[in-house]
Design a protein around this motif. Structure first.
Motif, short mmCIF file in Angstrom:
data_model
loop_
_atom_site.label_atom_id
_atom_site.label_comp_id
_atom_site.label_asym_id
_atom_site.label_seq_id
_atom_site.Cartn_x
_atom_site.Cartn_y
_atom_site.Cartn_z
N ALA A 298 6.91 1.21 -2.40
CA ALA A 298 5.28 0.51 -2.49
C ALA A 298 4.70 1.44 -1.78
O ALA A 298 4.54 1.68 -0.83
N GLY A 299 3.62 1.65 -2.63
CA GLY A 299 2.58 2.90 -1.83
C GLY A 299 2.19 4.90 -2.16
O GLY A 299 1.36 5.41 -1.73
N GLU A 300 3.68 4.52 -2.60
CA GLU A 300 4.36 6.37 -3.48
C GLU A 300 3.16 6.45 -4.82
O GLU A 300 2.96 5.35 -5.50
N SER A 301 3.11 7.07 -5.16
CA SER A 301 2.59 7.65 -6.35
C SER A 301 3.73 8.68 -7.31
O SER A 301 4.88 8.85 -7.24
N LEU A 302 3.17 8.54 -8.67
CA LEU A 302 4.90 8.88 -9.75
C LEU A 302 3.33 10.12 -10.40
O LEU A 302 2.33 9.01 -10.99
N ASN B 57 -1.24 6.50 -8.59
CA ASN B 57 -0.64 6.13 -6.72
C ASN B 57 -1.14 5.04 -6.42
O ASN B 57 -1.21 3.47 -6.99
N SER B 58 -0.73 5.04 -5.34
CA SER B 58 -0.58 3.34 -4.39
C SER B 58 0.29 2.37 -5.18
O SER B 58 -0.02 0.83 -5.39
N LEU B 59 1.27 2.43 -5.40
CA LEU B 59 2.08 1.43 -6.21
C LEU B 59 3.37 1.04 -5.66
O LEU B 59 3.03 0.81 -4.45
N THR B 60 3.19 -0.50 -6.64
CA THR B 60 3.71 -1.89 -5.49
C THR B 60 4.54 -2.37 -6.34
O THR B 60 4.63 -1.72 -7.83
N THR C 134 10.41 1.91 -10.93
CA THR C 134 10.45 0.55 -10.66
C THR C 134 9.76 1.18 -9.02
O THR C 134 10.70 1.97 -8.44
N VAL C 135 9.30 -0.47 -8.33
CA VAL C 135 9.16 -0.08 -7.14
C VAL C 135 9.69 -0.68 -6.81
O VAL C 135 9.27 -1.96 -6.50
N PHE C 136 10.07 -0.71 -5.44
CA PHE C 136 10.58 -1.98 -4.33
C PHE C 136 9.35 -1.51 -2.64
O PHE C 136 9.39 -0.51 -2.42
N SER C 137 9.95 -2.69 -2.22
CA SER C 137 8.98 -2.76 -0.68
C SER C 137 9.72 -2.68 -0.16
O SER C 137 11.13 -2.28 0.14
#
Length: 124
Positions: free
Chosen positions: A14-18, A84-87, A121-124
């Motif tokens: 979470a918070g990263e970008s792709l 950006n700012s992936l959740t 896939t976004v993990f926290s």
């Protein structure tokens, strides 16, 4: 059906970008509006972003409009989705699609051809 190939998905925190890419070949890419839609497990497919054939119009889903950016390079026959700012809520299979209307369409029913999708896939 026109051939579309997505790439750029992956597993991120979470918070990263792709940055997703969708490449087309063998057809007049610049004549079509393009869109990104996503589908999470157990949920219906939903609109994410779209762009008109000359990039003059763009549309975004409310949930992503301040975080995602759609763009295209007609010379490279490619459309991009910068995320950006992936959740964790963004976790889904992302597919690109074409619309013969040429515009930035927001309804799934407006789209004619689809790629196979790329998993995000976004993990926290």
């Amino acid at each position: 059906q026109v051939p579309l190939v997505e790439s750029g998905g992956g597993l991120v925190q979470a918070g990263e970008s792709l940055r997703l890419a969708c490449a087309a070949s063998g057809w007049r890419f610049d004549l079509f509006g393009m869109g990104w839609l996503r589908q999470a497990p157990g949920k219906e497919r939903q609109f994410v972003a779209s762009i008109s054939r000359r990039s003059s119009n763009k549309a975004y889903a409310e949930l992503v409009k301040d975080r995602f950016t759609i763009s295209r390079d007609n010379a490279q026959n490619t459309v991009y989705l910068q995320m950006n700012s992936l959740t964790p809520g963004d976790t889904a299979a992302y597919s690109c699609a074409t619309t013969t209307t040429g515009g930035a369409r927001t309804s799934e029913s407006d789209y004619d051809s689809w790629g196979q999708g790329t998993q995000v896939t976004v993990f926290s």
